[in-house]
Design a protein around this motif. Structure first.
Motif, mmCIF file in Angstrom:
data_model
loop_
_atom_site.group_PDB
_atom_site.id
_atom_site.type_symbol
_atom_site.label_atom_id
_atom_site.label_comp_id
_atom_site.label_asym_id
_atom_site.label_seq_id
_atom_site.Cartn_x
_atom_site.Cartn_y
_atom_site.Cartn_z
ATOM 1 N N UNK A 2 0.614 -1.148 -0.088
ATOM 2 C CA UNK A 2 0.010 -0.080 -0.067
ATOM 3 C C UNK A 2 0.878 1.356 -0.108
ATOM 4 N N UNK A 3 1.813 1.388 0.673
ATOM 5 C CA UNK A 3 2.736 2.532 0.786
ATOM 6 C C UNK A 3 3.315 2.707 -0.642
ATOM 7 N N UNK A 4 3.610 4.162 -0.591
ATOM 8 C CA UNK A 4 4.276 4.465 -2.283
ATOM 9 C C UNK A 4 5.575 4.896 -1.670
ATOM 10 N N UNK A 5 6.594 4.942 -2.493
ATOM 11 C CA UNK A 5 7.809 5.453 -2.548
ATOM 12 C C UNK A 5 7.821 7.046 -2.321
ATOM 13 N N UNK A 6 6.695 7.566 -2.884
ATOM 14 C CA UNK A 6 6.726 9.054 -2.673
ATOM 15 C C UNK A 6 6.398 9.449 -1.122
ATOM 16 N N UNK A 7 5.637 8.579 -0.668
ATOM 17 C CA UNK A 7 4.981 8.892 0.833
ATOM 18 C C UNK A 7 6.469 8.260 1.883
ATOM 19 N N UNK A 8 7.140 7.423 1.513
ATOM 20 C CA UNK A 8 8.549 7.141 1.962
ATOM 21 C C UNK A 8 9.502 8.327 2.056
ATOM 22 N N UNK A 9 9.623 8.747 0.921
ATOM 23 C CA UNK A 9 10.572 10.003 0.571
ATOM 24 C C UNK A 9 10.067 11.046 1.238
ATOM 25 N N UNK A 10 8.973 11.486 1.448
ATOM 26 C CA UNK A 10 8.388 12.509 2.140
ATOM 27 C C UNK A 10 8.650 12.541 3.481
ATOM 28 N N UNK A 11 8.326 11.203 4.259
ATOM 29 C CA UNK A 11 8.474 11.012 5.633
ATOM 30 C C UNK A 11 10.181 11.247 5.696
ATOM 31 N N UNK A 12 10.864 10.474 5.285
ATOM 32 C CA UNK A 12 12.266 10.465 5.387
ATOM 33 C C UNK A 12 12.928 11.971 5.319
ATOM 34 N N UNK A 13 12.547 12.632 4.327
ATOM 35 C CA UNK A 13 12.916 13.977 4.118
ATOM 36 C C UNK A 13 12.529 14.852 5.129
ATOM 37 N N UNK A 14 11.383 14.779 5.407
ATOM 38 C CA UNK A 14 10.694 15.738 6.814
ATOM 39 C C UNK A 14 11.676 15.427 8.051
ATOM 40 N N UNK A 15 11.718 14.157 8.464
ATOM 41 C CA UNK A 15 12.846 13.940 9.529
ATOM 42 C C UNK A 15 14.181 14.448 9.410
ATOM 43 N N UNK A 16 14.779 14.317 7.874
ATOM 44 C CA UNK A 16 16.075 14.680 7.910
ATOM 45 C C UNK A 16 16.108 16.323 7.907
ATOM 46 N N UNK A 17 15.215 16.808 7.295
ATOM 47 C CA UNK A 17 15.359 18.441 7.217
ATOM 48 C C UNK A 17 14.511 18.975 8.274
ATOM 49 N N UNK A 18 13.728 18.374 9.312
ATOM 50 C CA UNK A 18 13.271 18.926 10.674
ATOM 51 C C UNK A 18 11.990 19.539 10.446
ATOM 52 N N UNK A 19 11.345 19.835 9.243
ATOM 53 C CA UNK A 19 9.930 20.549 9.305
ATOM 54 C C UNK A 19 9.577 20.001 7.783
ATOM 55 N N UNK A 20 8.247 20.118 7.800
ATOM 56 C CA UNK A 20 7.388 20.053 6.625
ATOM 57 C C UNK A 20 7.679 20.967 5.533
#
Length: 297
Positions: A2-20
């Motif tokens: 069910x999970x898409x790569x775009x969702x995984x990328x958004x999640x990991x990038x938010x964590x790495x960058x610190x904000x949405x």
């Protein structure tokens, strides 16, 4: 899934960058789009990944565990895409390869014609050494190593493995008889290595274990020398299949004590430093070598 790569990328990038908002800027998307992707991901997983406050985002315990897997998946996809980009390129330039002389002679040289036809712009430079070399000091791009690898900072890629067999020439066996058991080897001429001593431990099952320590009547530092001596009928030898597959196919060397032989496979690895400029040349060479080695394992 069910999970898409775009969702995984958004999640990991938010964590790495610190904000949405920072993640949105980095990915070239809107903040609302990133926020929706996170919400969809949490809904699909039925967990809360991030605790959102007005000031910061904080990973939950579930979010921290999922982040590790998400990063691993994204890294695997990135590596696969890089491999495809490499394959679309036309590899060119010099590639310096080092291996033990028997491996160069019996495993690499027979493949060179086909490799050069496929990759005419790669200039191969082959070097032989029976010792472990320093790649930088010897200006080597790839080294092929037989046997267990030592701890190393080098990148390693498995190319397969090669069986060990106890062999003799038909002429030797006609003159001295075929050993009827492992202990009977004491009455025969045995060909062994000067070093390391572990190469004189033959994979033969007997009453005291699965490894038989021989006392060679003739020593040599090179496996190729031992092969030639065996072909000349000088004695019995234990060598890897990559050296002897043609000899066995022609009947010039025959396996003895097969029923007592323990299957021992010597691992074959390529080792090299990560170097983006060399990636396509190394990948092409190792892909080709690996596919062809399977026929002589």
């Amino acid at each position: 899934m069910k999970t898409t790569l775009d969702e995984l990328l958004a999640f990991s990038t938010v964590v790495a960058s610190g904000s949405i908002s920072a993640a949105a800027q980095q990915l070239g998307q809107t903040a609302s789009g990133i926020s929706r992707a996170l919400s969809r991901l949490e809904e699909k997983l039925d967990v809360t990944l991030l605790q959102r406050t007005t000031r910061r985002l904080e990973l939950t315990e579930e979010g921290n565990a999922f982040l590790t897997q998400a990063r691993r998946i994204l890294a695997s996809v990135e590596e696969a895409e890089e491999q495809m980009r490499v394959r679309r390129q036309t590899p060119a330039g010099r590639l310096r390869v080092n291996a033990a002389a028997p491996f160069v002679l019996h495993a690499v040289v027979p493949l060179i014609k086909g490799f050069r036809e496929r990759y005419p712009n790669i200039e191969l430079e082959l070097h032989s050494s029976d010792q472990i070399i320093d790649l930088i000091e010897q200006r080597t791009d790839v080294a092929i190593r037989i046997g267990p690898l030592r701890d190393s900072t080098l990148h390693a890629r498995s190319l397969g493995s090669s069986c060990l067999r106890v062999l003799a020439s038909p002429a030797y066996l006609a003159a001295h008889g075929v050993p009827d058991g492992v202990q009977a080897l004491h009455q025969h001429g045995l060909l062994g290595f000067t070093q390391p001593e572990t190469l004189n431990q033959w994979p033969l099952r007997h009453e005291h274990g699965d490894s038989f320590s021989i006392l060679p009547s003739l020593h040599a530092s090179s496996g190729e020398t031992l092969r030639q001596l065996a072909l000349e009928g000088a004695g019995i030898v234990c060598l890897a299949d990559f050296m002897t597959h043609l000899d066995r196919g022609r009947g010039d060397l025959v396996q003895i004590l097969a029923e007592h032989t323990v299957e021992v496979r010597q691992p074959i690895h390529a080792v090299y430093y990560r170097n983006t400029a060399l990636t396509s040349r190394i990948t092409c060479f190792l892909d080709y070598l690996s596919s062809e080695l399977s026929t002589m394992a």
